[in-house]
Motif scaffolding. Sequence first.
Motif, PDB file in Angstrom:
ATOM      1  N   VAL A  28      43.975  45.854  43.822  1.00  0.00           N
ATOM      2  CA  VAL A  28      43.947  46.891  44.855  1.00  0.00           C
ATOM      3  C   VAL A  28      42.607  46.873  45.588  1.00  0.00           C
ATOM      4  CG1 VAL A  28      43.806  49.395  45.185  1.00  0.00           C
ATOM      5  CG2 VAL A  28      45.671  48.432  43.861  1.00  0.00           C
ATOM      6  N   VAL A  29      41.515  46.828  44.837  1.00  0.00           N
ATOM      7  CA  VAL A  29      40.185  46.817  45.461  1.00  0.00           C
ATOM      8  C   VAL A  29      39.986  45.542  46.274  1.00  0.00           C
ATOM      9  CG1 VAL A  29      37.710  46.773  44.982  1.00  0.00           C
ATOM     10  CG2 VAL A  29      39.195  48.331  43.716  1.00  0.00           C
ATOM     11  N   ALA A  30      40.422  44.401  45.733  1.00  0.00           N
ATOM     12  CA  ALA A  30      40.301  43.146  46.482  1.00  0.00           C
ATOM     13  C   ALA A  30      41.112  43.204  47.773  1.00  0.00           C
ATOM     14  CB  ALA A  30      40.763  41.978  45.615  1.00  0.00           C
ATOM     15  N   GLY A  31      42.286  43.826  47.723  1.00  0.00           N
ATOM     16  CA  GLY A  31      43.103  43.954  48.927  1.00  0.00           C
ATOM     17  C   GLY A  31      42.430  44.787  49.999  1.00  0.00           C
ATOM     18  N   ALA A  32      41.622  45.748  49.582  1.00  0.00           N
ATOM     19  CA  ALA A  32      40.932  46.592  50.562  1.00  0.00           C
ATOM     20  C   ALA A  32      39.956  45.769  51.403  1.00  0.00           C
ATOM     21  CB  ALA A  32      40.190  47.714  49.841  1.00  0.00           C
ATOM     22  N   PHE A  33      39.353  44.748  50.814  1.00  0.00           N
ATOM     23  CA  PHE A  33      38.407  43.921  51.561  1.00  0.00           C
ATOM     24  C   PHE A  33      39.086  43.156  52.692  1.00  0.00           C
ATOM     25  CE2 PHE A  33      35.775  44.871  47.983  1.00  0.00           C
ATOM     26  CZ  PHE A  33      34.463  44.693  48.411  1.00  0.00           C
TER      27      PHE A  33
END
Length: 439
Positions: A28-33
């Motif tokens: 999820v956090v990686a997708g935000a980037f």
Amino acid sequence: MRHTTGNIRARLGHRAWWVAAVTATTIVVAGAFSTMPGVLQGPLQRDFHWSRGSIGLAASVNMVLYGLTAPFAAALMDRFGIRRTVLTALGLVAGGAVLTTGMDAAWQFTLFWGLLVGLGTGSLSMTLATTVANRWFTERRGLVTGFLASAGVLGQMVFLPALSWTIDHHDWRPALVTLALAALATALLARLALSDHPADTGQRPYGSSVFVPRPPPVPGAARRALTVLRDAARTAPFWLLAAAFAVCGASTNGIMWTHFAPAAHDHGMPVTTASALLALIGVFNVAGTVAAGWLTDRLDARRLLAVVFTLRGLLLVTLPLIMSATVTPPMMAFVVLFGLLDLATVPPVIALCRRFYGDDSAIVFGWTNAAHQAGAALAAFLGGVARDTFAGYDPVWVVLGAACAVAALLALTVRRTGPRPATALRPGRQAVAVRRTRC
């Protein structure tokens, strides 16, 4: 009754589900980037007067590295473990975001965001999901894969409104700092709760009736990734899956996320409305990917993949007929259906990689994902060329619809026909475990 209830609680409390939850949080956090280059274009042009080409170069480098890093990251997980790889990747994305706040030249944006963030997010892509599902689950692998595949899109949905609001009210640098802090917090969570293998906790993989010992580390991560590519490239399933997945990338990321809003604007629809429709597609992505994972556990993955491509092709072909200046019921139906199908190819492709390539399936999927990114990049470029040439996108939708039909046929022809390769290879190298299957 008490025994049944206790058994259910024990299964739900299995460490595998906690590992899957931490992995989902990381993705999820990686997708935000991945959402940031789009929302940064305006502020960077305003502050530095850079061209869109200069800003786009960093995004292109990021996209290419995202695809190329994945198979090497899978090999690194086999060499150093999941937790170490995840912590290093989160450190790269956090460092890249922080360094970007202090840049004053376009080449620095390419270095910090394109290189560092690209390497980090590529290591936290679907190969991470594949590795976790393969190691920790014997049952429910398709469901878990679908859940983890949807996590990247969920990150875009969760973070994009907050990041956009932060940029509008406080500037773009606080938004990047927020992302960096999210990555560091996730790194702490992964450090505390993420385990490399069920054997490390004394447990069996979820659904397994036997204890599975942890395999020894595989040295030479880069060499192994290339060796697996070489061996897989000698088999027909690899090329069929890579070609089909390239069409997947072209018909989703490449064209929809890049050219849908301009195409809708050509028909008089405001860009903000078109962007909202894209966000809705992202919402239905989650349900579609989880459903595809559930179906992958129960149906022939080849046929499921063919059905998804066929339906997606039909939707793309009908898109020129329903484009309008306003949001109509047919357009809403398109948004819902396309969202359900957008990432539904991922679980069956992973399942087919697992069927044909066994322990090397995560690396093989990483290489097919690189083909996905190549197809996306090609469609993003050629879509713009087509718009300039034909003054519209109608031919693009038709061509991609036809390409999806071809991908559906490719999916149905995926099978292993050659001899099974030898499994006894020299030390430091694992064989490509290819199963002879009559489908």
